[in-house]
Enzyme design. Structure first.
Site, PDB file in Angstrom:
ATOM      1  N   GLU A 426      15.504  -2.918  11.996  1.00  0.00           N
ATOM      2  CA  GLU A 426      15.703  -3.229  13.364  1.00  0.00           C
ATOM      3  C   GLU A 426      17.101  -4.272  13.282  1.00  0.00           C
ATOM      4  OE1 GLU A 426      12.075  -4.949  14.566  1.00  0.00           O
ATOM      5  OE2 GLU A 426      11.308  -3.176  14.195  1.00  0.00           O
ATOM      6  N   HIS A 528       7.071 -16.297  13.326  1.00  0.00           N
ATOM      7  CA  HIS A 528       8.444 -16.159  12.586  1.00  0.00           C
ATOM      8  C   HIS A 528       8.333 -17.208  11.271  1.00  0.00           C
ATOM      9  CE1 HIS A 528       9.779 -15.445  16.637  1.00  0.00           C
ATOM     10  NE2 HIS A 528      10.332 -14.453  16.239  1.00  0.00           N
TER      11      HIS A 528
END
Ligand SMILES: Cc1ncc(C[n+]2csc(CCOP(=O)(O)OP(=O)(O)O)c2C)c(N)n1
Ligand SMILES: [Mg+2]
Length: 746
Positions: A426, A528
């Site tokens: 991505e 994250h």
């Protein structure tokens, strides 16, 4: 054999003799669909053999000679489908594809599919596909990679393989599959609902919608049920009939002629238009889901009988009779001869050897040796050619750099050197990834070698597997560690098992780059900063690398590519995000976390996956990796000021662990501190503890500092659940002090 099996077996004969046959849905003649009478007999023979294999596997199971009785009964029409595809159209098959395999084997010389399948039923060591590890349908020479039992998980790689065929053409790459081949991928009607199937079909359609070649025929073998759950009537058709990017075709899977004609059409569209086709094949399931399935619990006897009346073998008999190809007696003869042939072969098969040691079982996990040398698809670049890739950074090349930059340069060099590397993920193309690690790669190598995928991790990893099936060396990227979890089965159940279940005949080497772990400043929160990679550690055969600094990353990434190319390994390359841009170690401006970029020629010929140690102190040995190594190096200096001398061991390769290297370091110290930034439960600290205790080192003072069993919160609260430099200093000090106090007390 249970009554139902025997009833079905006998019913065929009596129904053919009495003429109690189903009426044919289509009025094709063999010639009108391009088949000869001999072809129909040949297809019928395949169907019959497949049926008797099913029936006999249940007999064998009762005798303890067969272990897995899921069969193909009701789906034998896929013999016609096999005939419609080319031998080299790679086939990723549904488990009810016995007839497909038998029919395809007729396209290649010297095949013995009946013997081979029976060997597989019996888990015989001689089984040519899995070597006795599983009942799988597969064959290297028939372009049929074996599939796992996890339904739908083969669709992403089938999609990836289809994509790879067009890619190979665009790149003029010396691929394993012919450039005009297509991919066949079959599955059931219930499986079609699985998010993995939906994701793969969506990916294929997404690509095709923007004219990216995707030559694949998705064959949905719709028997109307999944184990005991019915598929709503009309659901499959309604779902796919008008789907963007997808051509929808439908056929009667009970009718050989219709199946052949429609499959031929599907194959032609996929081959000529290079686009995905959804072939909806309507058929039935006979003999329950598997031998163990008591169908009468959820289906009325009248329903079972009505379905049995639609037996595809009876449909084929009706075709043979309607076109005067065979008479009743000949049909029954073929049927009965097939049964006795299978019985005879099975009697021989059960005397063949089985796997008898763990070593034998595991042999296919460990590569037998170098399969593809470095020279394959490798460029010998002159220094000038090589440096042209670094034009944009030529003034920086001699300067020390942080981890992100060094990984980026390593990738640049690797891609320049190896034509087979394709990166996919991505936002990795123009943007260069969310952390700039893939910057400039797209510009240098173009959109065919550095590609932005759609947002679907299963398709990224499955796509990579598919590329590897066609001879590429994929380097997929997962944007954040937390996001690999929704797709982890593509590594765990698919990529990692391929070599095991194909006795090393099929491999899908790759290097999966994953940005992960915690400690990111200013970008908090769990997703994250995910600090758990336990899911990779128990997957047999895969390699898990985690560099803590740029210097090691260069060496380890190059080694990872070599592991993939030379040993066909699947390598997970875990990059600690928080250290990507870190430059300093002890104080601002010291630049101690920046390193020189060694040229590829400096690489050692030896491939060793070893720990690396900083310091020679004997007071305490710190075992750590990633951010923990960075923090421990800070702690090492503080401890030195207190006259505590330690050595810090960077594990670097987290699976398999360099056990000898670790023990060698530990043996030289009395105290061992494990610093593990992952959660206490399931972290590698547990494996290290076990290693030390099993090595009889429990007399040493072994302690560990781990992250809490928590998710990572936002902001500074994150540091409350993660190991810190202070904690390491305090723990190490108390361990050493405690030791000297107890010595004094003696
Ligand atoms: C991911 C996954 N979930 C559940 C199962 C158990 N399972 C095996 S086959 C099956 C039904 C599949 O039905 P369908 O796709 O219609 O194929 P059919 O057996 O009818 O040919 C299920 C639920 C599995 N193998 N994999
Ligand atoms: Mg079904």
């Amino acid at each position: 054999m249970s009554d139902r099996n025997q009833l079905l077996k006998d019913a065929f004969v009596s129904k053919v003799i009495t003429g109690d046959l189903p009426s044919l849905s289509q009025q094709h003649s063999p010639a009108s669909v391009g088949l000869t009478n001999a072809d129909i007999v040949d297809l019928f023979e395949t169907q019959v053999l497949s049926r008797h294999l099913d029936l006999h596997s249940r007999v064998m199971q009762k005798q303890g000679q067969s272990f897995y009785t899921i069969g193909s009964s009701g789906h034998e029409g896929n013999a016609a489908s096999a005939k419609a595809f080319r031998l080299d159209d790679m086939a990723f098959l549904h488990y009810r594809s016995g007839a497909f395999v038998i029919q395809r084997s007729k396209k290649a010389p010297g095949q013995t599919p009946i013997y081979d399948m029976l060997l597989s039923f019996a888990a015989s060591k001689d089984d040519p596909i899995s070597g006795g590890r599983h009942k799988v349908l597969g064959s290297k020479s028939l372009f049929i990679p074996p599939q796992t039992s996890t339904i739908a998980s083969h669709l992403p790689k089938a999609m990836g393989t289809a994509f790879s065929i067009g890619l190979a053409k665009r790149l003029a790459f010396n691929s394993l599959l012919p450039k005009d081949s297509i991919v066949v991928c079959s599955f059931g009607d219930a499986s079609q609902n699985h998010s993995t199937a939906q994701g793969a079909i969506n990916s294929a359609a997404w690509a095709s919608f923007q004219s990216i070649p995707m030559p694949i025929v998705f064959v949905c073998e719709d028997n109307g049920i999944g184990i005991s759950t019915s598929t709503p009537k009309g659901w499959v058709e309604a779902s796919y009939k008008n789907r963007a990017g997808l051509v929808y075709l439908q056929c009667d899977g009970l009718n050989l002629l219709d199946t052949y004609q429609t499959t031929l059409k599907a194959a032609k569209i996929a081959r000529e238009k290079r686009c995905p086709v959804f072939l909806h094949v309507k058929l039935i399931r006979l003999l329950g889901h598997a031998g163990s399935d008591a169908e009468f619990v959820y289906r009325k006897p009248s329903e079972i009988e009505a379905i049995e009346q639609q037996d595809p073998l009876l449909h084929s008999a009706a075709i043979l009779l309607a076109h005067n190809i065979l008479d009743q007696k000949s049909i029954v003869d073929i049927y009965q001869q097939a049964a006795s042939r299978i019985e005879k072969v099975a009697a021989r098969v059960v005397t063949t050897p089985r796997l008898t040691t763990a070593k034998e079982v595991m042999a296919s996990l460990i590569p037998a040796g170098v399969k593809a040398g470095m020279s394959k698809n490798t460029n010998r670049l002159s220094q000038t050619e090589r440096l042209s890739y670094f034009e944009h950074d030529k003034h920086n090349l001699s300067k020390k750099q942080h981890l992100a930059k060094l990984i980026n340069w390593t990738l640049l060099d690797l891609m320049a050197q190896h034509n087979d590397i394709v990166m996919l993920g991505e936002d990795i193309a123009r943007k260069g990834g969310v952390y700039n690690v893939t910057a400039k790669l797209h510009e240098r190598f173009g959109q065919n070698r550095v590609l932005n995928t759609l947002l679907d991790e299963q398709s990224i990893l499955g796509g990579a597997i598919g590329l590897a099936h066609n001879g590429f060396l994929p380097i997929p990227e997962i944007q954040f560690l937390a996001y690999v979890h929704n797709a982890e089965d593509q590594i765990r159940g698919e990529a990692a098992t391929l070599s095991f279940f194909s006795n090393q005949q099929y491999t899908n080497p790759m290097v999966i780059r994953i940005a992960g772990l915690a400690y990111q400043k200013g970008f908090g929160g769990h997703f994250h900063n995910d600090n758990s990679f336990a899911i990779f550690r128990d997957i047999p055969g895969i390699v898990l690398a985690c560099p803590s600094n740029g210097q090691d990353a260069v060496e380890m990434l190059r080694a990872s590519v070599r592991l993939a190319k030379e040993q066909q390994k699947i390598v997970v390359f875990l990059e600690p995000i928080a250290l990507y841009m870190t430059k300093d170690l002890h104080q601002e401006g010291d630049g101690l976390w920046t390193f020189d970029y060694p040229e590829p020629s400096a690489e050692s010929a030896e491939l060793s996956l070893q720990v690396k140690t900083h310091g020679k102190g004997k007071d305490i040995c710190i075992l750590t990796y990633g951010n923990g190594y960075y923090l421990s190096r800070q702690a090492q200096q503080i401890l030195a000021k207190q006259d505590i001398k330690c050595r810090v061991v960077d594990l670097r390769w987290l699976a398999p662990l360099d056990e000898q290297g670790i023990l060698q370091q530990v043996q030289q110290c009395e105290q061992v501190l494990i610093v593990d930034e992952c959660r206490k439960t399931g972290s590698i600290s547990e494996a290290l503890m076990a290693l030390l205790i099993e090595a009889n080192l429990s007399h040493k003072n072994i302690q560990r500092i781990c992250a809490q069993d928590s998710f990572i919160p936002l902001g500074s609260a994150a540091y409350e659940v993660l190991p810190s430099c202070n904690e390491i200093v305090e723990k190490a000090t108390s361990m050493v002090k405690h030791k000297s106090t107890s010595k004094d007390g003696k």
